[in-house]
Design an enzyme around this catalytic site. Sequence first.
Site, PDB file in Angstrom:
ATOM      1  N   GLY A   8      -6.308 -23.486  37.657  1.00  0.00           N
ATOM      2  CA  GLY A   8      -7.273 -22.411  37.929  1.00  0.00           C
ATOM      3  C   GLY A   8      -6.809 -21.513  39.061  1.00  0.00           C
ATOM      4  O   GLY A   8      -7.610 -21.041  39.862  1.00  0.00           O
ATOM      5  N   GLY A  11      -8.486 -18.068  39.917  1.00  0.00           N
ATOM      6  CA  GLY A  11      -9.921 -18.015  40.202  1.00  0.00           C
ATOM      7  C   GLY A  11     -10.187 -17.642  41.649  1.00  0.00           C
ATOM      8  O   GLY A  11      -9.261 -17.369  42.427  1.00  0.00           O
ATOM      9  N   ILE A  35      -5.054 -20.767  32.726  1.00  0.00           N
ATOM     10  CA  ILE A  35      -5.079 -20.501  31.282  1.00  0.00           C
ATOM     11  C   ILE A  35      -4.929 -18.996  31.034  1.00  0.00           C
ATOM     12  O   ILE A  35      -4.591 -18.569  29.942  1.00  0.00           O
ATOM     13  CB  ILE A  35      -6.367 -21.070  30.640  1.00  0.00           C
ATOM     14  CG1 ILE A  35      -6.192 -21.174  29.131  1.00  0.00           C
ATOM     15  CG2 ILE A  35      -7.591 -20.239  31.023  1.00  0.00           C
ATOM     16  CD1 ILE A  35      -7.170 -22.099  28.461  1.00  0.00           C
ATOM     17  N   ARG A  36      -5.179 -18.211  32.105  1.00  0.00           N
ATOM     18  CA  ARG A  36      -4.938 -16.763  32.010  1.00  0.00           C
ATOM     19  C   ARG A  36      -3.478 -16.470  32.338  1.00  0.00           C
ATOM     20  O   ARG A  36      -2.850 -17.210  33.086  1.00  0.00           O
ATOM     21  CB  ARG A  36      -5.831 -16.011  33.006  1.00  0.00           C
ATOM     22  CG  ARG A  36      -7.289 -16.031  32.576  1.00  0.00           C
ATOM     23  CD  ARG A  36      -8.211 -15.519  33.664  1.00  0.00           C
ATOM     24  NE  ARG A  36      -8.442 -16.526  34.694  1.00  0.00           N
ATOM     25  CZ  ARG A  36      -9.296 -16.398  35.696  1.00  0.00           C
ATOM     26  NH1 ARG A  36      -9.974 -15.303  35.842  1.00  0.00           N
ATOM     27  NH2 ARG A  36      -9.460 -17.370  36.581  1.00  0.00           N
ATOM     28  N   ASP A  53      -3.311 -25.073  29.869  1.00  0.00           N
ATOM     29  CA  ASP A  53      -4.676 -25.410  29.480  1.00  0.00           C
ATOM     30  C   ASP A  53      -4.882 -26.859  29.902  1.00  0.00           C
ATOM     31  O   ASP A  53      -4.357 -27.782  29.278  1.00  0.00           O
ATOM     32  CB  ASP A  53      -4.822 -25.250  27.957  1.00  0.00           C
ATOM     33  CG  ASP A  53      -6.211 -25.665  27.469  1.00  0.00           C
ATOM     34  OD1 ASP A  53      -6.978 -26.250  28.263  1.00  0.00           O
ATOM     35  OD2 ASP A  53      -6.517 -25.416  26.286  1.00  0.00           O
ATOM     36  N   TYR A 142     -23.795 -27.483  34.918  1.00  0.00           N
ATOM     37  CA  TYR A 142     -22.790 -27.414  35.983  1.00  0.00           C
ATOM     38  C   TYR A 142     -22.958 -28.609  36.924  1.00  0.00           C
ATOM     39  O   TYR A 142     -21.997 -29.320  37.242  1.00  0.00           O
ATOM     40  CB  TYR A 142     -22.980 -26.097  36.732  1.00  0.00           C
ATOM     41  CG  TYR A 142     -22.053 -25.861  37.894  1.00  0.00           C
ATOM     42  CD1 TYR A 142     -20.723 -25.535  37.697  1.00  0.00           C
ATOM     43  CD2 TYR A 142     -22.533 -25.911  39.204  1.00  0.00           C
ATOM     44  CE1 TYR A 142     -19.886 -25.288  38.766  1.00  0.00           C
ATOM     45  CE2 TYR A 142     -21.698 -25.651  40.275  1.00  0.00           C
ATOM     46  CZ  TYR A 142     -20.374 -25.339  40.050  1.00  0.00           C
ATOM     47  OH  TYR A 142     -19.551 -25.091  41.112  1.00  0.00           O
ATOM     48  N   LYS A 146     -20.634 -31.889  37.732  1.00  0.00           N
ATOM     49  CA  LYS A 146     -20.150 -32.155  39.097  1.00  0.00           C
ATOM     50  C   LYS A 146     -20.476 -33.593  39.525  1.00  0.00           C
ATOM     51  O   LYS A 146     -19.650 -34.260  40.134  1.00  0.00           O
ATOM     52  CB  LYS A 146     -20.743 -31.146  40.095  1.00  0.00           C
ATOM     53  CG  LYS A 146     -20.201 -29.729  39.946  1.00  0.00           C
ATOM     54  CD  LYS A 146     -18.704 -29.635  40.201  1.00  0.00           C
ATOM     55  CE  LYS A 146     -18.190 -28.207  40.162  1.00  0.00           C
ATOM     56  NZ  LYS A 146     -16.716 -28.111  40.192  1.00  0.00           N
TER      57      LYS A 146
HETATM   58  N1  SER Z   1     -20.757 -21.138  43.980  1.00  0.00           N
HETATM   59  C1  SER Z   1     -21.070 -22.004  42.895  1.00  0.00           C
HETATM   60  C2  SER Z   1     -21.975 -21.364  41.918  1.00  0.00           C
HETATM   61  O1  SER Z   1     -22.778 -20.555  42.326  1.00  0.00           O
HETATM   62  C3  SER Z   1     -21.711 -23.254  43.387  1.00  0.00           C
HETATM   63  O2  SER Z   1     -20.778 -24.246  43.434  1.00  0.00           O
HETATM   64  O3  SER Z   1     -21.924 -21.691  40.783  1.00  0.00           O
END
Ligand code: SER
Length: 319
Positions: A8, A11, A35-36, A53, A142, A146
């Site tokens: 990543g 990012g 991956i980009r 990937d 998400y 995590k």
């Molecule tokens: N900054 C992240 C989000 O807003 C939180 O881990 O998804």
Amino acid sequence: MGNILVTGAFGQIGSELVPELRRRFGAETVIASDIRRPTADGNGTAGPFEHLDCTKLRQVQEVVRRHGITTIYHMAALLSAVAEEKPQAAWDLNMGGLYRVLEVAREYRCRLFFPSSIGAFGPTTPPDHTPQDTIQRPTTIYGVTKVAAELLCDYYAARLGVDARGLRLPGLISYSAPAGGGTTDYAVDIFYQAIRYRHYTCFLRPDSCLDMMYMPDAIRAMIELMAADPGRLKHRNAFNVTAMQLTPERLAAAIRRHIPGFVIDYEVDPERQAIADSWPNSIDDSAARSEWDWAPRYDLAAMTKDMLDNLAKRLRPAN
Ligand code: SER
């Protein structure tokens, strides 16, 4: 010391982590991967790059073997708001990617850094001074990935001998690459709009309080945790870390000290507001402070000045 792999790499975090690792350890020792595809200028990360990937086991194995990788910073993931729009894709990347990277780390005896998040907490978590060890029942996909990732990293460390370490990062504020798809993104966007238009329409309520950190502190936290004496680490994975507790109105007031005419108004996005409401107001990072001497350097005033100074070099007011 062997080489370092960053997944990543293009990012929000990776685009600042790669240059800092290269500055500290040498450009050729840090393999950026994403991956980009790189843009013509290499996304500003001059040095080795692999198109990868990380949900493909063979590809991860091949890159780790060919480059003699001994440390992996696994940053490839979808953020909270975009994950809610694409929960299946979020599971595939956030869990599928981590699982493959952990397997390769086990096979090739690599050390691993994993970024967890304040998103690993949920509405039943104590919201103020959230302890290191507490209730974690997140209500976003998400957050589910995590928490599962924190547990999986603990498992690979305890049972399978992988030196996996991690942080629960708060919202990160930075000027190099946009965040993209997170609930805390307002705290980045506000700076761009303040310089361009002296006006920002915020998607969270004025009093929505969330932990935040300036990117240089976050990058240093990751590198310092990986360098920490393992004998002192009781938690290893998922250390709470924070630098400041921000609301949109507090951040707007700090910006107004530099741009007096700056105006903020609000058009609340119910989806992202619900996510923000399910996260803590302030987390307690005393375990990180006592186990590996964590301390932030940027407070709200220092971060705001540095953000505006750096963005002003690139952006012009629209009128
Ligand atoms: N900054 C992240 C989000 O807003 C939180 O881990 O998804």
